[in-house]
Design a protein around this motif. Structure first.
Motif, PDB file in Angstrom:
ATOM      1  N   UNK A  39       1.127  -1.254  -6.422  1.00 58.43           N
ATOM      2  CA  UNK A  39       1.466  -1.367  -7.867  1.00 58.43           C
ATOM      3  C   UNK A  39       1.327  -0.448  -8.577  1.00 58.43           C
ATOM      4  N   UNK A  40       0.034  -0.312  -9.009  1.00 64.23           N
ATOM      5  CA  UNK A  40      -0.628   0.279 -10.613  1.00 64.23           C
ATOM      6  C   UNK A  40       0.527   1.617 -10.517  1.00 64.23           C
ATOM      7  N   UNK A  41       0.051   2.367  -9.061  1.00 65.63           N
ATOM      8  CA  UNK A  41       0.446   3.948  -8.542  1.00 65.63           C
ATOM      9  C   UNK A  41       1.635   3.556  -8.667  1.00 65.63           C
ATOM     10  N   UNK A  42       2.503   3.694  -8.456  1.00 67.55           N
ATOM     11  CA  UNK A  42       3.993   3.506  -8.760  1.00 67.55           C
ATOM     12  C   UNK A  42       3.832   2.661 -10.045  1.00 67.55           C
ATOM     13  N   UNK A  43       3.428   2.069 -11.398  1.00 65.86           N
ATOM     14  CA  UNK A  43       3.915   2.133 -12.207  1.00 65.86           C
ATOM     15  C   UNK A  43       3.536   3.193 -13.475  1.00 65.86           C
ATOM     16  N   UNK A  44       2.290   3.588 -12.527  1.00 66.24           N
ATOM     17  CA  UNK A  44       2.429   5.247 -13.582  1.00 66.24           C
ATOM     18  C   UNK A  44       2.900   5.868 -13.307  1.00 66.24           C
ATOM     19  N   UNK A  45       3.540   6.366 -12.335  1.00 66.32           N
ATOM     20  CA  UNK A  45       4.528   7.302 -11.830  1.00 66.32           C
ATOM     21  C   UNK A  45       5.697   7.211 -12.452  1.00 66.32           C
ATOM     22  N   UNK A  49       7.695   9.484 -15.108  1.00 66.68           N
ATOM     23  CA  UNK A  49       9.208   9.759 -14.700  1.00 66.68           C
ATOM     24  C   UNK A  49       9.381  10.932 -13.636  1.00 66.68           C
ATOM     25  N   UNK A  50       8.351  10.231 -12.370  1.00 65.60           N
ATOM     26  CA  UNK A  50       7.978  11.155 -11.322  1.00 65.60           C
ATOM     27  C   UNK A  50       9.257  10.891  -9.899  1.00 65.60           C
ATOM     28  N   UNK A  51       9.944  11.940  -9.789  1.00 65.51           N
ATOM     29  CA  UNK A  51      11.268  11.248  -8.510  1.00 65.51           C
ATOM     30  C   UNK A  51      11.152  10.868  -7.387  1.00 65.51           C
ATOM     31  N   UNK A  52      11.417  10.118  -6.511  1.00 67.29           N
ATOM     32  CA  UNK A  52      11.074   9.182  -5.867  1.00 67.29           C
ATOM     33  C   UNK A  52       9.873   8.480  -5.599  1.00 67.29           C
ATOM     34  N   UNK A  53       9.322   8.424  -6.481  1.00 63.69           N
ATOM     35  CA  UNK A  53       8.533   7.060  -6.891  1.00 63.69           C
ATOM     36  C   UNK A  53       8.650   6.265  -6.440  1.00 63.69           C
ATOM     37  N   UNK A  55      11.534   5.172  -4.331  1.00 61.83           N
ATOM     38  CA  UNK A  55      11.712   5.578  -2.894  1.00 61.83           C
ATOM     39  C   UNK A  55      10.617   5.382  -1.861  1.00 61.83           C
ATOM     40  N   UNK A  56       9.028   6.284  -1.928  1.00 63.66           N
ATOM     41  CA  UNK A  56       7.958   6.168  -1.511  1.00 63.66           C
ATOM     42  C   UNK A  56       7.066   5.105  -2.032  1.00 63.66           C
ATOM     43  N   UNK A  57       7.240   4.101  -2.699  1.00 65.40           N
ATOM     44  CA  UNK A  57       6.469   2.145  -3.454  1.00 65.40           C
ATOM     45  C   UNK A  57       7.107   1.638  -2.545  1.00 65.40           C
ATOM     46  N   UNK A  58       9.057   1.421  -2.084  1.00 64.90           N
ATOM     47  CA  UNK A  58       9.479   0.721  -1.654  1.00 64.90           C
ATOM     48  C   UNK A  58       9.350   0.915   0.648  1.00 64.90           C
ATOM     49  N   UNK A  59       8.798   2.388   0.677  1.00 65.41           N
ATOM     50  CA  UNK A  59       8.307   2.636   1.926  1.00 65.41           C
ATOM     51  C   UNK A  59       7.184   1.947   2.018  1.00 65.41           C
ATOM     52  N   UNK A  60       5.841   2.185   1.458  1.00 65.72           N
ATOM     53  CA  UNK A  60       5.162   1.671   1.825  1.00 65.72           C
ATOM     54  C   UNK A  60       4.641   0.200   1.536  1.00 65.72           C
ATOM     55  N   UNK A  61       5.594  -0.203   0.644  1.00 70.03           N
ATOM     56  CA  UNK A  61       5.323  -1.825   0.468  1.00 70.03           C
ATOM     57  C   UNK A  61       5.355  -2.648   1.941  1.00 70.03           C
ATOM     58  N   UNK A  62       6.954  -2.055   3.343  1.00 69.66           N
ATOM     59  CA  UNK A  62       8.124  -1.962   3.823  1.00 69.66           C
ATOM     60  C   UNK A  62       6.942  -2.322   4.637  1.00 69.66           C
ATOM     61  N   UNK A  63       6.196  -1.487   5.122  1.00 67.09           N
ATOM     62  CA  UNK A  63       4.812  -0.544   5.771  1.00 67.09           C
ATOM     63  C   UNK A  63       4.170  -1.745   5.542  1.00 67.09           C
ATOM     64  N   UNK A  64       3.067  -1.960   4.341  1.00 69.25           N
ATOM     65  CA  UNK A  64       2.128  -3.044   4.423  1.00 69.25           C
ATOM     66  C   UNK A  64       2.392  -4.619   4.570  1.00 69.25           C
ATOM     67  N   UNK A  65       3.623  -4.815   4.102  1.00 72.03           N
ATOM     68  CA  UNK A  65       4.723  -6.154   4.730  1.00 72.03           C
ATOM     69  C   UNK A  65       4.653  -6.873   5.963  1.00 72.03           C
ATOM     70  N   UNK A  66       4.835  -4.918   6.880  1.00 68.31           N
ATOM     71  CA  UNK A  66       5.048  -5.803   8.366  1.00 68.31           C
ATOM     72  C   UNK A  66       3.681  -5.707   8.334  1.00 68.31           C
TER      73      UNK A  66
END
Length: 123
Positions: A39-45, A49-53, A55-66
């Motif tokens: 979350x902290x990394x995502x909020x900073x990105x 204004x980083x592109x793709x933040x 999608x990368x956040x959701x992908x990592x969260x899904x992996x962690x949630x699984x």
């Protein structure tokens, strides 16, 4: 914010993106929720204004949630920063994140999965 950031938010964007793409695999020394690190990394990105933040956040969260759902790995369940939801200026996203963390801390992965889908649709 109650605690300090679990990551160096002054790091270059490329390093933060790499950290976001490779979700924390185990508990940190200070027992911070791996979701909080993401979350902290995502909020900073997002702030940068980083592109793709998103999608990368959701992908990592899904992996962690699984991984949490399967229960094969010991991950922290204590929220060390209950105010971190305030890092975003979108009040709905902030409340969804807060609710997600509550579910994770209570080890209720079913409701947390629905909240994760809601977060994804909000992004």
């Amino acid at each position: 914010m109650a605690g300090s950031a679990p990551v160096d938010t002054q790091a270059p964007s490329r390093i933060l993106v790499r950290m976001l793409r490779t979700a924390p695999e185990q508990a940190t020394a200070d027992n911070v929720l791996p979701e909080s690190v993401l979350w902290h990394i995502y909020c900073e990105l997002r702030r940068r204004g980083e592109d793709g933040a998103d999608q990368a956040f959701v992908r990592s969260m899904r992996h962690l949630h699984q991984r949490r759902s399967l229960g094969g790995v010991e991950l922290p369940t204590t929220d060390t920063d209950p105010e971190e939801h305030r890092l975003v200026d979108d009040p709905m996203l902030a409340e969804l994140w807060r609710a997600y963390k509550r579910c994770i801390c209570a080890q209720r992965t079913g409701p947390a999965a629905q909240l994760l889908r809601d977060i994804e649709s909000r992004l």
